[in-house]
Design a protein around this motif. Structure first.
Motif, PDB file in Angstrom:
ATOM      1  N   UNK A 170       0.918  -1.134  -0.077  1.00 11.09           N
ATOM      2  CA  UNK A 170       0.321   0.061   0.024  1.00 11.09           C
ATOM      3  C   UNK A 170       1.057   1.191  -0.114  1.00 11.09           C
ATOM      4  N   UNK A 171       2.193   1.168   0.806  1.00 11.27           N
ATOM      5  CA  UNK A 171       2.818   2.570   0.743  1.00 11.27           C
ATOM      6  C   UNK A 171       3.821   2.562  -0.182  1.00 11.27           C
ATOM      7  N   UNK A 172       3.950   1.625  -0.839  1.00 11.43           N
ATOM      8  CA  UNK A 172       5.236   1.602  -1.934  1.00 11.43           C
ATOM      9  C   UNK A 172       5.312   2.723  -3.107  1.00 11.43           C
ATOM     10  N   UNK A 173       4.107   2.798  -3.712  1.00 11.44           N
ATOM     11  CA  UNK A 173       4.194   4.036  -4.857  1.00 11.44           C
ATOM     12  C   UNK A 173       4.146   5.490  -3.909  1.00 11.44           C
ATOM     13  N   UNK A 193       4.558  16.767  -4.987  1.00  6.18           N
ATOM     14  CA  UNK A 193       4.054  15.378  -4.548  1.00  6.18           C
ATOM     15  C   UNK A 193       3.182  14.507  -5.424  1.00  6.18           C
ATOM     16  N   UNK A 194       2.218  15.480  -6.071  1.00  6.98           N
ATOM     17  CA  UNK A 194       0.889  14.693  -6.924  1.00  6.98           C
ATOM     18  C   UNK A 194       1.753  14.822  -8.260  1.00  6.98           C
ATOM     19  N   UNK A 195       2.684  15.974  -8.640  1.00 12.23           N
ATOM     20  CA  UNK A 195       3.240  15.894  -9.868  1.00 12.23           C
ATOM     21  C   UNK A 195       4.388  14.747 -10.287  1.00 12.23           C
ATOM     22  N   UNK A 196       5.027  14.415  -9.143  1.00 14.27           N
ATOM     23  CA  UNK A 196       5.927  13.259  -9.050  1.00 14.27           C
ATOM     24  C   UNK A 196       5.240  11.895  -9.499  1.00 14.27           C
ATOM     25  N   UNK A 197       3.951  11.673  -8.553  1.00 13.25           N
ATOM     26  CA  UNK A 197       3.283  10.502  -8.753  1.00 13.25           C
ATOM     27  C   UNK A 197       2.667  10.346 -10.286  1.00 13.25           C
ATOM     28  N   UNK A 198       2.281  11.536 -10.745  1.00 14.61           N
ATOM     29  CA  UNK A 198       1.763  11.497 -12.168  1.00 14.61           C
ATOM     30  C   UNK A 198       2.695  11.276 -13.186  1.00 14.61           C
ATOM     31  N   UNK A 210       5.675   0.663  -8.862  1.00 15.76           N
ATOM     32  CA  UNK A 210       5.804  -0.505  -7.895  1.00 15.76           C
ATOM     33  C   UNK A 210       7.375  -1.181  -8.280  1.00 15.76           C
ATOM     34  N   UNK A 211       8.176  -0.339  -8.921  1.00 18.80           N
ATOM     35  CA  UNK A 211       9.690  -0.647  -9.000  1.00 18.80           C
ATOM     36  C   UNK A 211      10.127  -1.089  -7.719  1.00 18.80           C
ATOM     37  N   UNK A 212      10.901  -1.862  -7.598  1.00 27.21           N
ATOM     38  CA  UNK A 212      11.722  -2.470  -6.112  1.00 27.21           C
ATOM     39  C   UNK A 212      10.596  -3.011  -5.138  1.00 27.21           C
ATOM     40  N   UNK A 213       9.364  -3.270  -5.542  1.00 29.27           N
ATOM     41  CA  UNK A 213       8.337  -3.577  -4.411  1.00 29.27           C
ATOM     42  C   UNK A 213       8.831  -4.937  -3.828  1.00 29.27           C
ATOM     43  N   UNK A 214       9.270  -5.920  -4.489  1.00 31.02           N
ATOM     44  CA  UNK A 214       9.447  -7.229  -3.869  1.00 31.02           C
ATOM     45  C   UNK A 214      10.828  -6.982  -2.882  1.00 31.02           C
TER      46      UNK A 214
END
Length: 229
Positions: A170-173, A193-198, A210-214
C-alpha cells in the motif's frame, strides 16, 4: 553494478540514524498515543484505536525520517560525508521546498501506512489468530501462560507476513515518488508530490510505481516480524 563496499555502503551513517531513530520513536509514540486513548493500560484497545495510534506515530516520526533519508539518498548518488552533505544541502536548497524536507508529505503518508501495518495491524492480527486458536495474548498471566511457544511463534510469523505485505504494497508508490523527489533536488524531472506520482505513472503506469516492491516487501516483512517479536 559494483561490489565495491565503498559504493555499496554509501550513506550508511544516515541510514543507521534513520533506522534506529525511527523504530525506537515509532514504538514510543505509538505507546504514548495508545495511552492517551486508554484509561486502563491493561485494557485491549479497539482495532480503530490501535491502528490510529500506530498510523499517527508513523506520521509524527516521518518528520525525523524524511530528512535523514534525503541525506542518505544524496550520499548514495554523489558520495561525501553525512555532515558535509547535510551542510551543502541546507546551503544550496534550504530546509523546505527543495531542501532537507523535500518529500515530507509523501513520507508522512507512507509511514502512516507502514507503521499502521507494523505496530497496528500486525499485533491485532496476532491476537486474533491466537483467539481463533482458543488462546489469548492478554495482560493476565493465566491467559498468556496458556499460549504455547510454538503457537505464538506461528501466529507472530503469519501476522507479520500479512501486516508487512499489506503495509509494504500500500505504501510503495508513495516511497518510490518520495525517493525520486529526494534524488532530484533541482526538480529537473520530478516536481511536487502529486506531480511526481503522475510523472511516474506516465513513465510506466502501475509497474513503474511498484519498481523495487519485491525487495522492499521482504525488507519490511522481516522488520515487522522482528518488531512484533
Amino acid at each position: 553494478l559494483t561490489l565495491d563496499p565503498r559504493m555499496l555502503y554509501r550513506g550508511i551513517g544516515a541510514a543507521l540514524c534513520n533506522e534506529m531513530g525511527q523504530l525506537g520513536l515509532q514504538f514510543g509514540v505509538t505507546a504514548m498515543l495508545t495511552r492517551l486513548i486508554l484509561s486502563d493500560t491493561c485494557a485491549e484497545p479497539s482495532a480503530a484505536a490501535e491502528l490510529g495510534a500506530a498510523a499517527g506515530a508513523g506520521a509524527v516520526v516521518a518528520v525525523l525520517a524524511s530528512p535523514l533519508e534525503l541525506v542518505m539518498i544524496q550520499q548514495q548518488r554523489f558520495g561525501g560525508s553525512m555532515a558535509g552533505t547535510c551542510i551543502d544541502l541546507v546551503r544550496q536548497h534550504g530546509a523546505f521546498g527543495s531542501g532537507l524536507y523535500r518529500g515530507l508529505g509523501l513520507a508522512m503518508a507512507r509511514d502512516s501506512i507502514y507503521v499502521g501495518g507494523m505496530l497496528g495491524a500486525t499485533p491485532l492480527i496476532h491476537r486474533k489468530l491466537l483467539e481463533w486458536r482458543g488462546q489469548s495474548a492478554g495482560c493476565e498471566g493465566g491467559s498468556a501462560a496458556a499460549t504455547s511457544e510454538a503457537d505464538s511463534a506461528l501466529a507472530s510469523l503469519a501476522a507479520s507476513m500479512l501486516g508487512g505485505i499489506i503495509g509494504a504494497l500500500l505504501s510503495h508508490p508513495l516511497d518510490v515518488a518520495k525517493t525520486c523527489m529526494q534524488g532530484d533536488l533541482q526538480r529537473l524531472r520530478y516536481g511536487g508530490n502529486m506531480e511526481s506520482l503522475m510523472t511516474l505513472a506516465r513513465e510506466g503506469g502501475a509497474s513503474r510505481l511498484y519498481t523495487g516492491a519485491a525487495w522492499r516487501t521482504v525488507n519490511i516483512t522481516a522488520t515487522v516480524w522482528i518488531a512484533n517479536e
